[in-house]
Scaffold this motif. Structure first.
Motif, PDB file in Angstrom:
ATOM      1  N   LYS A 252       0.828  -1.186   0.000  1.00 40.30           N
ATOM      2  CA  LYS A 252       0.000   0.000   0.000  1.00 40.30           C
ATOM      3  C   LYS A 252       0.873   1.250   0.000  1.00 40.30           C
ATOM      4  O   LYS A 252       1.975   1.258   0.524  1.00 40.30           O
ATOM      5  N   GLY A 253       0.322   2.309  -0.586  1.00 40.84           N
ATOM      6  CA  GLY A 253       1.042   3.581  -0.567  1.00 40.84           C
ATOM      7  C   GLY A 253       2.121   3.680  -1.616  1.00 40.84           C
ATOM      8  O   GLY A 253       3.004   4.514  -1.524  1.00 40.84           O
ATOM      9  N   THR A 254       2.119   2.791  -2.612  1.00 40.68           N
ATOM     10  CA  THR A 254       3.113   2.905  -3.671  1.00 40.68           C
ATOM     11  C   THR A 254       2.844   4.141  -4.497  1.00 40.68           C
ATOM     12  O   THR A 254       1.755   4.713  -4.488  1.00 40.68           O
ATOM     13  N   ASN A 255       3.852   4.577  -5.259  1.00 40.23           N
ATOM     14  CA  ASN A 255       3.751   5.827  -6.016  1.00 40.23           C
ATOM     15  C   ASN A 255       2.625   5.773  -7.028  1.00 40.23           C
ATOM     16  O   ASN A 255       1.869   6.720  -7.183  1.00 40.23           O
ATOM     17  N   SER A 257      -0.222   3.905  -7.133  1.00 37.26           N
ATOM     18  CA  SER A 257      -1.554   3.967  -6.546  1.00 37.26           C
ATOM     19  C   SER A 257      -1.841   5.351  -5.984  1.00 37.26           C
ATOM     20  O   SER A 257      -2.962   5.833  -6.040  1.00 37.26           O
ATOM     21  N   THR A 258      -0.833   6.016  -5.445  1.00 38.44           N
ATOM     22  CA  THR A 258      -1.025   7.353  -4.897  1.00 38.44           C
ATOM     23  C   THR A 258      -1.383   8.335  -5.998  1.00 38.44           C
ATOM     24  O   THR A 258      -2.286   9.154  -5.846  1.00 38.44           O
ATOM     25  N   ASP A 261      -4.935   7.801  -7.042  1.00 38.59           N
ATOM     26  CA  ASP A 261      -5.879   8.299  -6.049  1.00 38.59           C
ATOM     27  C   ASP A 261      -5.960   9.825  -6.075  1.00 38.59           C
ATOM     28  O   ASP A 261      -7.037  10.408  -5.876  1.00 38.59           O
ATOM     29  N   LEU A 262      -4.841  10.462  -6.326  1.00 37.06           N
ATOM     30  CA  LEU A 262      -4.798  11.931  -6.336  1.00 37.06           C
ATOM     31  C   LEU A 262      -5.185  12.508  -7.691  1.00 37.06           C
ATOM     32  O   LEU A 262      -5.255  13.731  -7.842  1.00 37.06           O
ATOM     33  N   ASP A 397      -5.773  16.362  -6.436  1.00 39.43           N
ATOM     34  CA  ASP A 397      -5.460  16.609  -5.028  1.00 39.43           C
ATOM     35  C   ASP A 397      -4.030  17.127  -4.923  1.00 39.43           C
ATOM     36  O   ASP A 397      -3.071  16.394  -5.188  1.00 39.43           O
ATOM     37  N   GLU A 400      -0.533  17.094  -0.910  1.00 34.22           N
ATOM     38  CA  GLU A 400       0.813  16.565  -0.664  1.00 34.22           C
ATOM     39  C   GLU A 400       1.864  17.392  -1.402  1.00 34.22           C
ATOM     40  O   GLU A 400       2.968  17.599  -0.907  1.00 34.22           O
TER      41      GLU A 400
END
Length: 446
Positions: A252-255, A257-258, A261-262, A397, A400
């Motif tokens: 989870k939290g790989t580049n 997928s991030t 999501d964003l 988004d 970040e």
């Protein structure tokens, strides 16, 4: 008896002679009529076979500005007819008058005059009784309207003028040009933008370029105890002998997928070699308007120099900010601009440019009323390239990104010139095509 016959023959000769004379007179009368078709008491004869020739129209008009110049063209041609006796008679054949007007409307507007599947063009032709000839080349800005009277041609051109005015005011016609202050002329700034993009995108592929499943080890073997029953020819599988295979959960939290999501992808980043400040957006839909804009910019060069007090202008780029909305649903992310010295010379020079274009009638009314907010865009959701056009992803988004670059110091830079830039067209250096430019003072600071 003989005298009676002689008298009868003389009568026959006189009768025949009178008939011949009368026929000749009628024949010459017909010829004289044909040779003088415009004599008093007679109207022009309608031609039997209309012979149309190409019309050369040199008149042109700028839609909604200079009016329409209608050129009337009357044609007369001659046709040779051969009689049954082999005599060549040349008779004048007159054609009806034909009227035409040539309009420079701009290549970007031709599709709106044509309409979907040609419906708009056909409707105008049918209602006005005209023929609209559209250019065959994309580089040609002119259309020709032909009709049987000045009135129908004028009404058709007025209808087309109305269509163009409505299109220009609507979002259907995008901005074609803008006045820019280039920043990509500074290599160190371009390098910082490249690093900015790479640090966000990373070295991973974007949005589905990678496989979701973990790689399978093809060398792994599973041993299963199979027992054959010779009587039933069936194979019995010992379920207890099949090992349970477990797959490692996806990290989870790989580049990748991030970024998904964003809703961040490479296409929404501004190309570093096009980095600039926007002074004014323009819709220049034909060559005359482009030429007029070029002349306006060149003519105000002394006034711009005066607004800058003939001193070099430096700006500082620092931080990040969001254009309307929130960072969670950002549409445009930009770098704020600060004039070093805070003398207001930059805004004064930009106002001189804007006022000149407004006075020349090259700025839409709604754009002329907007206040100028100089900014250097780094990300814009409108530039997103999506496979499914039905799915609108007009925001991203940026929270970040703001945490990491919200206080970024991009450096101080000299504004060297102002360009009349053409959108969607680029020069060899990667910047927008320059239609015209004026210099800014370039003396070095003490």
């Amino acid at each position: 008896m003989l005298s009676c016959r002689a008298l009868f023959r003389i009568d026959r000769v006189l009768w025949f002679t009178s008939r011949c004379v009368k026929s000749k007179l009628e024949f010459f009368s017909i010829l004289r009529f044909k040779g003088n078709a415009t004599m008093d008491g007679f109207k022009k004869q309608k031609m039997v076979n209309l012979v149309w020739r190409p019309i050369s129209t040199q008149s042109s008009s700028i839609i909604a500005e200079a009016g329409h110049e209608v050129q009337e063209v009357a044609q007369c041609s001659k046709s040779s007819n051969v009689t049954e006796g082999g005599v060549n008679e040349t008779a004048s054949v007159f054609s009806a008058e034909k009227h035409s007007v040539s309009l420079e409307v701009g290549a970007s507007l031709i599709k709106f005059i044509r309409g979907k599947e040609g419906t708009t063009q056909m409707k105008i032709e049918e209602e006005m009784g005209v023929k609209i000839i559209l250019p065959s080349s994309r580089n040609d800005d002119h259309i020709i309207i032909e009709g049987g009277s000045v009135d129908c041609v004028t009404k058709a051109s007025e209808r087309i003028t109305t269509i163009i005015e409505e299109v220009v005011r609507s979002p259907c016609l995008d901005y074609s040009h803008f006045v820019s202050l280039p920043l990509a002329i500074h290599p160190e700034l371009v390098g910082k933008l490249v690093n900015f993009q790479n640090s966000i995108l990373g070295n991973h592929s974007i949005a589905g370029d990678e496989q979701d499943d973990q790689p399978v080890d093809k060398t792994t073997s599973v041993t299963v105890d199979l027992k054959a029953n010779s009587e039933t020819n069936q194979v019995n599988v010992d379920m207890k002998s099949i090992p349970i295979v477990s797959y490692q959960p996806k990290a989870k939290g790989t580049n990748t997928s991030t970024l998904l999501d964003l809703e961040i992808e490479k296409s929404i980043f501004i190309k570093p070699h096009t980095f600039h400040l926007t002074v004014l957006m323009l819709k220049l839909w034909n060559k005359d308007r482009v030429n007029a804009a070029r002349d306006v910019l060149k003519s105000i060069s002394p006034s711009v120099m005066d607004a800058l007090d003939n001193k070099p202008l430096f700006i500082r780029l620092k931080g990040l900010d969001c254009m309307r909305g929130s960072l969670a649903k950002a549409r445009v992310l930009y770098v704020p601009v600060e004039e070093i010295g805070d003398e207001g010379r930059l805004l004064h020079a930009c106002q001189v440019i804007t006022d000149a274009f407004v006075k020349a009638g090259l700025v839409l009314e709604k754009d002329a009323k907007q206040s100028l907010k100089l900014h250097a865009t780094v990300m814009n959701a409108r530039h997103r390239k999506r496979k499914d056009k039905r799915k609108k992803m007009e925001t991203f988004d940026a929270r970040e990104i703001y945490k990491q670059f919200g206080n970024e110091d991009w450096g101080e830079y000299l504004i060297r010139e102002a360009h009349l830039s053409q959108r969607f067209v680029f020069d060899q250096n990667g910047y927008y095509h320059c239609c015209a430019s004026i210099p800014f003072p370039e003396e070095h600071r003490a």
